[in-house]
Write a protein that holds these residues in place. Structure first.
Motif, PDB file in Angstrom:
ATOM      1  N   PRO A 156       0.830  -1.216   0.000  1.00  0.00           N
ATOM      2  CA  PRO A 156       0.000   0.000   0.000  1.00  0.00           C
ATOM      3  C   PRO A 156       0.858   1.257   0.000  1.00  0.00           C
ATOM      4  N   THR A 157       0.412   2.247  -0.721  1.00  0.00           N
ATOM      5  CA  THR A 157       1.109   3.534  -0.776  1.00  0.00           C
ATOM      6  C   THR A 157       0.189   4.575  -0.136  1.00  0.00           C
ATOM      7  N   ASP A 158       0.380   5.837  -0.452  1.00  0.00           N
ATOM      8  CA  ASP A 158      -0.544   6.843   0.080  1.00  0.00           C
ATOM      9  C   ASP A 158      -0.622   8.053  -0.841  1.00  0.00           C
ATOM     10  N   ILE A 159      -1.667   8.819  -0.632  1.00  0.00           N
ATOM     11  CA  ILE A 159      -1.806  10.119  -1.276  1.00  0.00           C
ATOM     12  C   ILE A 159      -1.428  11.126  -0.201  1.00  0.00           C
ATOM     13  N   ASP A 160      -0.418  11.950  -0.448  1.00  0.00           N
ATOM     14  CA  ASP A 160       0.123  12.823   0.593  1.00  0.00           C
ATOM     15  C   ASP A 160      -0.920  13.771   1.179  1.00  0.00           C
ATOM     16  N   VAL A 161      -1.664  14.442   0.290  1.00  0.00           N
ATOM     17  CA  VAL A 161      -2.700  15.372   0.756  1.00  0.00           C
ATOM     18  C   VAL A 161      -3.920  15.257  -0.156  1.00  0.00           C
ATOM     19  N   LEU A 162      -5.078  15.120   0.459  1.00  0.00           N
ATOM     20  CA  LEU A 162      -6.334  15.092  -0.292  1.00  0.00           C
ATOM     21  C   LEU A 162      -7.168  16.297   0.118  1.00  0.00           C
ATOM     22  N   LEU A 163      -7.524  17.120  -0.861  1.00  0.00           N
ATOM     23  CA  LEU A 163      -8.307  18.324  -0.594  1.00  0.00           C
ATOM     24  C   LEU A 163      -9.579  18.317  -1.433  1.00  0.00           C
ATOM     25  N   SER A 164     -10.550  19.081  -1.006  1.00  0.00           N
ATOM     26  CA  SER A 164     -11.752  19.254  -1.828  1.00  0.00           C
ATOM     27  C   SER A 164     -12.188  20.713  -1.774  1.00  0.00           C
ATOM     28  N   ARG A 165     -12.747  21.154  -2.883  1.00  0.00           N
ATOM     29  CA  ARG A 165     -13.263  22.520  -2.963  1.00  0.00           C
ATOM     30  C   ARG A 165     -14.199  22.617  -4.157  1.00  0.00           C
ATOM     31  N   LYS A 166     -15.372  23.169  -3.927  1.00  0.00           N
ATOM     32  CA  LYS A 166     -16.363  23.374  -4.978  1.00  0.00           C
ATOM     33  C   LYS A 166     -16.640  22.105  -5.787  1.00  0.00           C
ATOM     34  N   GLY A 167     -16.777  20.977  -5.089  1.00  0.00           N
ATOM     35  CA  GLY A 167     -17.136  19.730  -5.752  1.00  0.00           C
ATOM     36  C   GLY A 167     -15.996  19.004  -6.426  1.00  0.00           C
ATOM     37  N   LYS A 168     -14.797  19.515  -6.306  1.00  0.00           N
ATOM     38  CA  LYS A 168     -13.640  18.876  -6.931  1.00  0.00           C
ATOM     39  C   LYS A 168     -12.670  18.366  -5.864  1.00  0.00           C
ATOM     40  N   VAL A 169     -12.025  17.255  -6.177  1.00  0.00           N
ATOM     41  CA  VAL A 169     -11.043  16.657  -5.278  1.00  0.00           C
ATOM     42  C   VAL A 169      -9.657  16.846  -5.871  1.00  0.00           C
ATOM     43  N   PHE A 170      -8.704  17.199  -5.021  1.00  0.00           N
ATOM     44  CA  PHE A 170      -7.329  17.412  -5.456  1.00  0.00           C
ATOM     45  C   PHE A 170      -6.432  16.393  -4.751  1.00  0.00           C
ATOM     46  N   ALA A 171      -5.899  15.459  -5.539  1.00  0.00           N
ATOM     47  CA  ALA A 171      -5.017  14.417  -5.002  1.00  0.00           C
ATOM     48  C   ALA A 171      -3.576  14.876  -5.222  1.00  0.00           C
ATOM     49  N   ILE A 172      -2.864  15.075  -4.131  1.00  0.00           N
ATOM     50  CA  ILE A 172      -1.536  15.704  -4.212  1.00  0.00           C
ATOM     51  C   ILE A 172      -0.418  14.779  -3.748  1.00  0.00           C
ATOM     52  N   GLU A 173       0.564  14.622  -4.611  1.00  0.00           N
ATOM     53  CA  GLU A 173       1.828  13.995  -4.230  1.00  0.00           C
ATOM     54  C   GLU A 173       2.795  15.148  -3.994  1.00  0.00           C
ATOM     55  N   ALA A 174       3.234  15.322  -2.747  1.00  0.00           N
ATOM     56  CA  ALA A 174       4.032  16.500  -2.381  1.00  0.00           C
ATOM     57  C   ALA A 174       5.482  16.125  -2.077  1.00  0.00           C
ATOM     58  N   TYR A 198      -5.467   6.579  -8.670  1.00  0.00           N
ATOM     59  CA  TYR A 198      -6.456   7.149  -7.750  1.00  0.00           C
ATOM     60  C   TYR A 198      -7.582   7.816  -8.531  1.00  0.00           C
ATOM     61  N   VAL A 199      -7.233   8.511  -9.597  1.00  0.00           N
ATOM     62  CA  VAL A 199      -8.247   9.163 -10.437  1.00  0.00           C
ATOM     63  C   VAL A 199      -9.185   8.124 -11.044  1.00  0.00           C
ATOM     64  N   LYS A 200      -8.615   7.021 -11.560  1.00  0.00           N
ATOM     65  CA  LYS A 200      -9.414   5.978 -12.206  1.00  0.00           C
ATOM     66  C   LYS A 200     -10.347   5.288 -11.214  1.00  0.00           C
ATOM     67  N   ILE A 201      -9.820   4.963 -10.027  1.00  0.00           N
ATOM     68  CA  ILE A 201     -10.618   4.271  -9.024  1.00  0.00           C
ATOM     69  C   ILE A 201     -11.744   5.164  -8.490  1.00  0.00           C
ATOM     70  N   ASN A 202     -11.524   6.465  -8.526  1.00  0.00           N
ATOM     71  CA  ASN A 202     -12.527   7.425  -8.053  1.00  0.00           C
ATOM     72  C   ASN A 202     -13.137   8.188  -9.225  1.00  0.00           C
ATOM     73  N   LYS A 206     -14.815  14.248  -9.573  1.00  0.00           N
ATOM     74  CA  LYS A 206     -13.927  15.056 -10.388  1.00  0.00           C
ATOM     75  C   LYS A 206     -12.617  15.194  -9.610  1.00  0.00           C
ATOM     76  N   VAL A 207     -11.627  14.355  -9.967  1.00  0.00           N
ATOM     77  CA  VAL A 207     -10.347  14.354  -9.262  1.00  0.00           C
ATOM     78  C   VAL A 207      -9.265  14.965 -10.135  1.00  0.00           C
ATOM     79  N   ILE A 208      -8.569  15.931  -9.589  1.00  0.00           N
ATOM     80  CA  ILE A 208      -7.455  16.567 -10.298  1.00  0.00           C
ATOM     81  C   ILE A 208      -6.150  16.091  -9.650  1.00  0.00           C
ATOM     82  N   PRO A 209      -5.321  15.331 -10.397  1.00  0.00           N
ATOM     83  CA  PRO A 209      -4.059  14.830  -9.855  1.00  0.00           C
ATOM     84  C   PRO A 209      -2.962  15.894  -9.929  1.00  0.00           C
ATOM     85  N   ILE A 210      -2.271  16.091  -8.828  1.00  0.00           N
ATOM     86  CA  ILE A 210      -1.255  17.144  -8.755  1.00  0.00           C
ATOM     87  C   ILE A 210       0.032  16.607  -8.148  1.00  0.00           C
ATOM     88  N   PHE A 211       1.133  16.887  -8.816  1.00  0.00           N
ATOM     89  CA  PHE A 211       2.463  16.577  -8.277  1.00  0.00           C
ATOM     90  C   PHE A 211       3.101  17.918  -7.912  1.00  0.00           C
TER      91      PHE A 211
END
Length: 256
Positions: A156-174, A198-202, A206-211
């Protein structure tokens, strides 16, 4: 005899300095919560000494685990240890505690911050700083160090930070790499693939992947390589301190 007196004087001065520093640390670790279950400054000092031992974080975790403490008490304990061990200053710690207490992953990330590895401390503190900045800019913190099975990595790995705003999710690798760090491209690709998974599974969201990276690489070639990989994988690559990153993420949320 004069030499002996000078040696004694030096020892006394050294010990008095240590004592003064100890008193200063004890004073600065006052509790963040009102609970009577919160540990005393002396107990925080004792816990800090355990952390200095080999596998100290694990040992302390076992000790605290047997006490059946509430989440807020554990958050308070680890944050005060972070202050006592000079991992974070008290002003930032207080703001962070107010903004993030109760957030998923906050306690676990604090526990990682107080360990002896300066590299791990910096990385996890960076995650907390990003999450803290996000709360001040209208984001909801959904998770810090969110455990995730991407189906790619062996464990198992992890998503460093998960945020949401205005119906959108931001998956962040920091990443908090130094500008001179030679970033291995295979690891960079693997972390981006985790975000894509993570985007595919969810897909229902509306997931925006961010590095995100605190510093741009000094190497122009390396920077171009990273940008090319990110573009190919459709992952947003951003740079800057935590607040600058959140400003850019907020903008991405408006245009994507």
């Amino acid at each position: 005899m004069k030499i002996i007196k000078n040696i004694i004087l030096v020892v006394l001065l050294f010990n008095s300095t240590i004592y003064a520093d100890t008193i200063k640390n004890v004073i600065k670790v006052g509790k963040f919560i009102k609970s009577s279950k919160a540990f005393s400054p002396k107990e925080i000092t004792k816990f800090s000494k355990i952390l200095e031992e080999t596998k100290g974080t694990k040992k302390l975790g076992q000790i605290l685990g047997k006490m059946n403490l509430k989440n807020e008490v554990l958050e308070d304990t680890f944050m005060r240890l972070a202050i006592y061990r000079n991992k974070i200053d008290k002003i930032e710690a207080k703001e962070m505690f107010i903004n993030l207490s109760g957030s998923k992953g906050f306690k676990a990330t604090l526990k990682k911050v107080v360990g002896n590895s300066s590299q791990k401390t910096a990385g996890h503190l960076n995650e907390l700083k990003i999450a803290n900045s996000a709360t001040k800019s209208g984001f909801e913190v959904k998770g810090i160090g969110e455990v995730f099975v991407d189906g790619i990595k062996k464990s198992p790995t992890d998503i460093d930070v998960l945020l949401s705003r205005k119906g959108k999710v931001f998956a962040i690798e920091a990443k908090d790499y130094m500008a001179k760090t030679d970033i291995p491209l295979d690891k960079f690709r693997a972390d981006m693939d985790t975000l894509i998974s993570y985007v595919k599974i969810n897909s229902s969201k509306k997931v925006i992947p961010i590095f995100s990276m605190t510093n741009k690489p000094n190497s122009t070639l390396k920077l171009k390589q990273l940008e090319k990989i990110a573009e190919k994988k459709n992952v947003q690559l951003i740079f800057g301190n935590p607040q600058e990153q959140i400003n850019k993420i907020k903008l991405l949320g408006e245009i994507l």
